[in-house]
Scaffold this motif. Sequence first.
Motif, PDB file in Angstrom:
ATOM      1  N   PHE A 183     -59.613   6.625 -45.768  1.00  0.00           N
ATOM      2  CA  PHE A 183     -60.282   7.775 -46.349  1.00  0.00           C
ATOM      3  C   PHE A 183     -59.252   8.888 -46.534  1.00  0.00           C
ATOM      4  CE2 PHE A 183     -60.501   8.555 -41.826  1.00  0.00           C
ATOM      5  CZ  PHE A 183     -60.310   9.917 -41.702  1.00  0.00           C
ATOM      6  N   GLU A 184     -59.601   9.854 -47.366  1.00  0.00           N
ATOM      7  CA  GLU A 184     -58.680  10.937 -47.713  1.00  0.00           C
ATOM      8  C   GLU A 184     -59.302  12.282 -47.352  1.00  0.00           C
ATOM      9  OE1 GLU A 184     -56.389  12.842 -51.643  1.00  0.00           O
ATOM     10  OE2 GLU A 184     -57.921  11.278 -51.855  1.00  0.00           O
ATOM     11  N   VAL A 185     -58.495  13.133 -46.765  1.00  0.00           N
ATOM     12  CA  VAL A 185     -58.889  14.519 -46.514  1.00  0.00           C
ATOM     13  C   VAL A 185     -58.220  15.383 -47.575  1.00  0.00           C
ATOM     14  CG1 VAL A 185     -58.803  16.436 -44.901  1.00  0.00           C
ATOM     15  CG2 VAL A 185     -59.200  14.120 -44.049  1.00  0.00           C
ATOM     16  N   LYS A 186     -59.019  16.111 -48.355  1.00  0.00           N
ATOM     17  CA  LYS A 186     -58.494  16.899 -49.472  1.00  0.00           C
ATOM     18  C   LYS A 186     -58.270  18.351 -49.055  1.00  0.00           C
ATOM     19  CE  LYS A 186     -62.000  15.918 -52.083  1.00  0.00           C
ATOM     20  NZ  LYS A 186     -62.889  15.848 -53.269  1.00  0.00           N
ATOM     21  N   GLN A 187     -57.379  18.994 -49.794  1.00  0.00           N
ATOM     22  CA  GLN A 187     -57.143  20.425 -49.609  1.00  0.00           C
ATOM     23  C   GLN A 187     -58.311  21.195 -50.219  1.00  0.00           C
ATOM     24  OE1 GLN A 187     -54.215  22.007 -48.193  1.00  0.00           O
ATOM     25  NE2 GLN A 187     -55.642  23.723 -48.242  1.00  0.00           N
ATOM     26  N   PHE A 188     -58.756  22.267 -49.503  1.00  0.00           N
ATOM     27  CA  PHE A 188     -59.832  23.096 -50.051  1.00  0.00           C
ATOM     28  C   PHE A 188     -59.372  23.784 -51.341  1.00  0.00           C
ATOM     29  CE2 PHE A 188     -61.515  23.332 -45.608  1.00  0.00           C
ATOM     30  CZ  PHE A 188     -62.729  22.739 -45.896  1.00  0.00           C
ATOM     31  N   GLU A 189     -60.270  23.882 -52.330  1.00  0.00           N
ATOM     32  CA  GLU A 189     -60.003  24.634 -53.548  1.00  0.00           C
ATOM     33  C   GLU A 189     -60.374  26.101 -53.301  1.00  0.00           C
ATOM     34  OE1 GLU A 189     -61.813  22.904 -56.969  1.00  0.00           O
ATOM     35  OE2 GLU A 189     -61.466  20.849 -56.246  1.00  0.00           O
ATOM     36  N   PRO A 190     -59.572  27.050 -53.787  1.00  0.00           N
ATOM     37  CA  PRO A 190     -59.832  28.472 -53.494  1.00  0.00           C
ATOM     38  C   PRO A 190     -61.102  28.959 -54.198  1.00  0.00           C
ATOM     39  CG  PRO A 190     -58.086  28.266 -55.105  1.00  0.00           C
ATOM     40  CD  PRO A 190     -58.373  26.872 -54.638  1.00  0.00           C
ATOM     41  N   PRO A 191     -61.786  29.936 -53.589  1.00  0.00           N
ATOM     42  CA  PRO A 191     -62.985  30.495 -54.237  1.00  0.00           C
ATOM     43  C   PRO A 191     -62.605  31.460 -55.362  1.00  0.00           C
ATOM     44  CG  PRO A 191     -62.568  31.611 -52.171  1.00  0.00           C
ATOM     45  CD  PRO A 191     -61.556  30.506 -52.260  1.00  0.00           C
ATOM     46  N   THR A 192     -63.569  31.791 -56.193  1.00  0.00           N
ATOM     47  CA  THR A 192     -63.394  32.799 -57.270  1.00  0.00           C
ATOM     48  C   THR A 192     -64.400  33.926 -57.046  1.00  0.00           C
ATOM     49  OG1 THR A 192     -64.906  31.607 -58.724  1.00  0.00           O
ATOM     50  CG2 THR A 192     -62.558  31.074 -58.894  1.00  0.00           C
ATOM     51  N   ILE A 193     -64.081  35.137 -57.584  1.00  0.00           N
ATOM     52  CA  ILE A 193     -64.955  36.303 -57.377  1.00  0.00           C
ATOM     53  C   ILE A 193     -64.952  37.182 -58.623  1.00  0.00           C
ATOM     54  CG2 ILE A 193     -63.114  37.665 -56.324  1.00  0.00           C
ATOM     55  CD1 ILE A 193     -65.223  38.911 -54.503  1.00  0.00           C
ATOM     56  N   SER A 194     -66.086  37.780 -58.889  1.00  0.00           N
ATOM     57  CA  SER A 194     -66.200  38.777 -59.970  1.00  0.00           C
ATOM     58  C   SER A 194     -66.929  40.001 -59.407  1.00  0.00           C
ATOM     59  CB  SER A 194     -66.961  38.197 -61.165  1.00  0.00           C
ATOM     60  OG  SER A 194     -68.276  37.829 -60.795  1.00  0.00           O
ATOM     61  N   CYS A 195     -66.512  41.205 -59.849  1.00  0.00           N
ATOM     62  CA  CYS A 195     -67.077  42.455 -59.312  1.00  0.00           C
ATOM     63  C   CYS A 195     -67.587  43.343 -60.458  1.00  0.00           C
ATOM     64  CB  CYS A 195     -66.016  43.226 -58.533  1.00  0.00           C
ATOM     65  SG  CYS A 195     -65.362  42.324 -57.106  1.00  0.00           S
ATOM     66  N   SER A 196     -68.597  44.153 -60.130  1.00  0.00           N
ATOM     67  CA  SER A 196     -69.126  45.147 -61.098  1.00  0.00           C
ATOM     68  C   SER A 196     -69.580  46.395 -60.330  1.00  0.00           C
ATOM     69  CB  SER A 196     -70.287  44.562 -61.902  1.00  0.00           C
ATOM     70  OG  SER A 196     -71.372  44.256 -61.049  1.00  0.00           O
TER      71      SER A 196
END
Length: 406
Positions: free
Chosen positions: A329-342
Motif C-alpha cells: 500500500f502507499e501513503v500519499k503526501q497531503f495536498e495543500p488546502p486553498t482559501i478565498s476571502c471577502s
Amino acid sequence: MHLRPLHSLSRILLVTCAVGLGTTALFAQDSTQPPPQPTQDQSSSSAPAAAPAAPATTAPQAPYASRIDIFAGYSYLAPHGSVTVPGGDLIGVTGPVSYSSIDYGAIGSGTYYFNRYVGGQIEYSHHPDGNNDTAQVASGGIVFRYPTEDITPFVHFEGGAVRLQGPLHQPNTWGPALTAGGGLDYGITNHFAIRVFQADYQYYHVNFGPQSPYPTGGRANLDVVRLSAGLVYRMGSITPPPPVTYQCAASPASVYPGDPVTITGTATNLNPKKNATYSWTGNNGVKVSGDSTTGNVDTNGLNPGSYTVTGHVSQGQKAGQFADCTANFEVKQFEPPTISCSANPTTLKPGDSATVTAQGVSPQNRPLTYTYSTSAGQISGNNTSATLNTAGAPAGPITIHGECCR
C-alpha cells in the motif's frame, strides 16, 4: 542333496528378463510418450521462436504411489542347515542330513499402504520341487518403501509359519518362520511394475519329532535365502495433499497518513481437521494488528512512501503446511488546502468595522484552522469569519491576509 546356486541364479536372470520383455511389450501403450520433435522447417529456421507464456506456479507433482500392490512371481529357495535323525544308524544314516535347494517355486503377496511409505503385507510362497523336501511359508508383517519416478526400493519384516518336509522322509510339519529382506520394483505404468528382484533371509524352526514307522524325525533349524522376481499390479494411488497457498490484498491501496488500511488474506488447501494460525508483520515501522485472516494497519506517523505487509498462515512445520503472502500500500503526501476571502462592506469610514469571511477547501476534507492579519487597523477571529476594526487606521487601502491550514 547339494546346493546349486549358480545354476539356479541363471534361471532367475532368464525368468526376470523374459518377464520384463513381455511386460514392456504388453503395456507399452500405457507408457508415457516422448515429446514430439520439431519439424524440419522449425529446426532449420534461424529466427528464435517466441517464448511461451510462463505457466502458473504450482507445486511439483510427487511420484506416483499406489495404495495396494499385488505381487506374483518365481521364487528360488536355498536352505542352509540339516537334520540329525534320531536312530539314524538303524536305517544307515550316520550323520546330519542337509537340505538341498529348491529351484522351482512360486510367491505371491498383497500389500496395503497406509501412506506413501509404510504398509502392511501378507505373503505366501510355495516351493514343492525339492529332493524329498518341500517348503510352504505363510507370513505377514510391515513394509517400508520409497517411491520415486521410476523405481521403488522396499524392505519388509514378517513373521509367520512354514510347512516343511524333511530330507529323509519326514512328513510336512508346521513350525515358526521369520522373514527379513527387500527388493526393487521398476514401474512400467502406473498400474504395472516389474519386481526386478526380491532377496529375503528366512529362519525356519521345525520339530519333526519321532516318526513312525520310520525311525527318523528330528529338528530342523534352517537359515534360508529366498530369491524372487515377477510382476506387480498396483491399484489406487496415494496423492499427497496440495500445499497451502495464501494470497492477500490491501484495501484501500493508497491512503493519506492516519487513514486505516485493511489487509485481507485468503488461504486455500487448508486441512479442515486442523486449526490454522495467522500472523501479520510490516516493514519500515508499519504496525499491523490481527490474528485472523484480516490485519489492520495504523498509518499514523508514517511518512509518504510505499509499504509492505506480510501475512503468514500455518497448520504445521512440514513443507506444504504453511504459506506467506504480501500486500503493498502507499501513503500519499497531503495536498495543500486553498482559501478565498471577502470583506463586507468593502468601503469604510475611519473607526468603522467590517466582517471578513474566509472559505477554505481541503482536497482531503481535513478539518482546517484559520488565522488572519491586516496591514492596518485590528482584526480578530480564528474561524471562517473575522472582524476588522479600522480605529486608528490611516486613510487608504487596507490589505487583509487570511490563512487556513491543517
